[in-house]
Write an enzyme that holds these catalytic residues in place. Structure first.
Site, mmCIF file in Angstrom:
data_model
loop_
_atom_site.group_PDB
_atom_site.id
_atom_site.type_symbol
_atom_site.label_atom_id
_atom_site.label_comp_id
_atom_site.label_asym_id
_atom_site.label_seq_id
_atom_site.Cartn_x
_atom_site.Cartn_y
_atom_site.Cartn_z
ATOM 1 N N ASN A 106 -51.982 34.373 -12.676
ATOM 2 C CA ASN A 106 -50.781 33.460 -12.391
ATOM 3 C C ASN A 106 -49.637 34.730 -12.089
ATOM 4 O O ASN A 106 -49.308 35.173 -13.132
ATOM 5 C CB ASN A 106 -50.488 32.674 -13.630
ATOM 6 C CG ASN A 106 -51.481 31.781 -13.793
ATOM 7 O OD1 ASN A 106 -52.253 31.338 -13.094
ATOM 8 N ND2 ASN A 106 -51.250 30.778 -14.811
ATOM 9 N N ASN A 143 -54.921 28.507 -20.436
ATOM 10 C CA ASN A 143 -53.985 29.014 -19.669
ATOM 11 C C ASN A 143 -52.903 29.864 -20.149
ATOM 12 O O ASN A 143 -52.142 29.511 -21.294
ATOM 13 C CB ASN A 143 -53.292 27.606 -18.807
ATOM 14 C CG ASN A 143 -52.087 28.177 -18.025
ATOM 15 O OD1 ASN A 143 -52.389 28.809 -16.880
ATOM 16 N ND2 ASN A 143 -50.722 27.905 -18.304
ATOM 17 N N ARG A 170 -56.662 22.358 -8.963
ATOM 18 C CA ARG A 170 -56.629 22.986 -10.133
ATOM 19 C C ARG A 170 -55.712 21.964 -11.290
ATOM 20 O O ARG A 170 -54.730 21.669 -11.026
ATOM 21 C CB ARG A 170 -56.239 24.201 -10.598
ATOM 22 C CG ARG A 170 -55.991 24.745 -11.955
ATOM 23 C CD ARG A 170 -55.558 26.282 -12.122
ATOM 24 N NE ARG A 170 -55.517 26.585 -13.633
ATOM 25 C CZ ARG A 170 -54.379 27.074 -14.047
ATOM 26 N NH1 ARG A 170 -53.339 27.284 -13.188
ATOM 27 N NH2 ARG A 170 -54.398 27.337 -15.138
HETATM 28 C C1 BGC Z 1 -47.165 27.819 -16.423
HETATM 29 C C2 BGC Z 1 -46.953 26.340 -15.910
HETATM 30 C C3 BGC Z 1 -45.432 26.567 -15.519
HETATM 31 C C4 BGC Z 1 -45.118 27.803 -14.460
HETATM 32 C C5 BGC Z 1 -43.835 27.813 -14.004
HETATM 33 C C6 BGC Z 1 -46.390 28.884 -15.827
HETATM 34 O O1 BGC Z 1 -46.044 29.628 -16.801
HETATM 35 O O2 BGC Z 1 -48.757 28.169 -16.510
HETATM 36 O O3 BGC Z 1 -47.103 25.456 -16.731
HETATM 37 O O4 BGC Z 1 -44.691 25.131 -15.051
HETATM 38 O O5 BGC Z 1 -45.533 29.038 -14.917
HETATM 39 O O6 BGC Z 1 -43.081 28.139 -15.236
#
Ligand code: BGC
Length: 476
Positions: free
Chosen positions: A316, A173, A84
């Site tokens: 996430n 994102n 990704r």
């Molecule tokens: C984001 C990433 C970031 C990761 C760690 C997520 O919020 O998509 O870009 O590096 O978390 O903080």
């Protein structure tokens, strides 16, 4: 914690997607190479002023713009089935519009996609990962309704240009992070502080932009290209601070509604915000003397347009909080005060790196079950999960691998006991990279990057070698 001590099976489902994730600004460098236009992150970093750790920038980062082969080697070494990455909008369209198209940007991403496919690796492509073209920001960015159509046009261009090869698209994102940290607290680019009001307008426009882009794909491209489109949503899991307190239990519901529900409810349920979020903001706004709720409303037509605009669920996950009821009636408007909830880190949870990331593997299992039960049992991809180490980080990161192992074990319980429809898992991140306002002080990579060495060599951490074993056996 109600986890079983041993997973019933160590096997992951057949065809499980094993990935790692990156994003353009965090790895590419080449910030003005070959006609790339500036993004809000270029501006934010170049302005200095201590907003980023040691005023570091992504000007060079991991050098992936010129060192893609090195990234590919890492990907192949791990045996990933999926990778990704995100497109830099202003590398492709320097002023954010199709008025001028940068062919060198197209060539760069075509090479990545072609090399991945030639090696049997499936690309998952994010259109926008925090790096809005500065030219679009200058016209209001996500605060302006016009950006909805500008984003849709960018998405159309990407589907048209790369869609014969890319089958998994993520529009945006973490809209929650963009809105809360970019436009409410001003911690990340574009560094705007507009608490309690702007934050919701920005979220509103991102939801519409995502939904429009989904329709564009389904109307114009789906039939020929057979791909799928979604949006990556971040969320903590939340537990009541005092499990026997009804007030804390209700605070948990609000916390989840404001974090995940804000975007997941409109997209997966009914085109509108969670009722809890609407009622909270509306009553607070009234108390504060606003004529209308600070949360904008969707028209009926917009709700119809938004509902059902994700072909799979992208989560996430990083951490969990204990949530306590907190009466915020006398505080100024802010997204935090609107929740009447205080989110607390249990001091017994390990914090190996970055201070907000307490390691709570079982929180992921609970969150997966919550998503299954709340959002119509979707196919889920964990599009980010990982753990930071503070620079300098040892290559033997056994402790960190132990966190990954525990997390994968909780995921297996989610699959085998809770029957969550989980399709894949992506580690954040393939490489140590530019961790936004923390600069290079936090290392999330499976591969160590030596930022002091101009060749930016990549070296696997022990976690990379262990992850490779899991992937090759599809088993923990
Ligand atoms: C984001 C990433 C970031 C990761 C760690 C997520 O919020 O998509 O870009 O590096 O978390 O903080």
């Amino acid at each position: 914690m109600d986890s079983l001590s041993n997973p019933p099976s160590f096997q992951f489902p057949a065809g499980f997607a094993w990935g790692a994730s990156t994003s353009a600004y965090q790895i590419e460098g080449g910030w003005d190479a070959d006609g790339k236009g500036p993004s809000v992150w270029d501006t934010f970093c170049h302005q200095g002023g201590g907003r980023v750790f040691q005023n570091q920038t992504g000007d060079v980062a991991c050098g992936s713009y010129t060192q893609w082969e090195d990234d590919l080697k890492c990907i192949k070494q791990l045996g990933l089935t999926h990778y990704r990455f995100s497109l830099s909008w202003s590398r492709l369209l320097p002023d954010g519009t199709t008025g001028f198209i940068n062919q060198k940007g197209i060539a760069y991403y075509n090479r990545i996609i072609d090399d991945l496919l030639a090696n049997g690796i499936c690309p998952l492509v994010t259109l926008y990962h925090f790096d809005m073209p500065q030219a679009v920001e200058n016209q209001g960015g996500w605060r302006s309704d016009k950006t909805v159509e500008i984003f849709n046009e960018y998405a159309r261009f990407c589907f048209d240009t790369f869609g014969n090869k890319v089958k998994f698209w993520i529009t945006i994102n973490e809209p929650h992070v963009v809105a809360e940290y970019g436009y409410e607290q001003g911690l990340i680019a574009p560094g705007v502080t507009d608490p309690g009001i702007g934050v919701y307008h920005v979220g509103h426009n991102m939801i519409k932009a995502h939904a429009k882009a989904w329709h564009t794909y389904h109307l114009l491209f789906k039939e020929k290209q057979h791909g799928q489109v979604s949006i990556s949503l971040d969320s903590d899991w939340a537990e009541p601070f005092d499990p026997s307190s009804v007030k804390d239990q209700e605070a948990v519901q609000r916390y989840l509604a404001f974090n995940l529900g804000w975007f997941a409810h409109p997209v997966f349920i009914n085109g509108d915000y969670p009722p809890l979020m609407k009622s909270q903001i509306s009553s607070k706004s009234k108390q504060q003397g606003f004529m209308d709720s600070r949360l904008p409303e969707f028209t009926d037509e917009e709700m119809k347009m938004i509902q059902g605009t994700a072909d799979f669920f992208c989560l996430n996950y990083y951490t969990t909080r204990k949530v306590k009821h907190q009466d915020s009636s006398h505080t100024k408007p802010s997204i935090k005060a609107d929740q009447d909830a205080d989110a607390i880190q249990d001091p017994s949870w390990p914090v190996p790196g970055i201070e907000w990331l307490a390691v709570v593997p079982w929180g992921l299992r609970k969150l997966l079950k919550f998503i299954k039960d709340t959002f119509k049992d979707p196919e889920i991809y964990i599009t980010e999960n990982g753990f930071a180490q503070i620079d300098p980080a040892p290559l033997d990161d056994s402790q960190r691998w132990e966190y990954f192992r525990q997390t994968l074990s909780e995921i297996l319980k989610g699959v085998h006991v809770d029957a969550v429809n989980l399709k894949g898992y992506f580690v954040w991140s393939l490489l140590d990279n530019f961790e936004w306002h923390y600069g290079y002080s936090q290392r999330f990579g499976l591969f160590h990057v030596d930022f002091e060495n101009p060749k930016l060599p990549r070296t696997p951490y022990r976690s990379a070698l262990e992850y490779k074993k899991v992937i090759s056996q599809n088993c923990l």
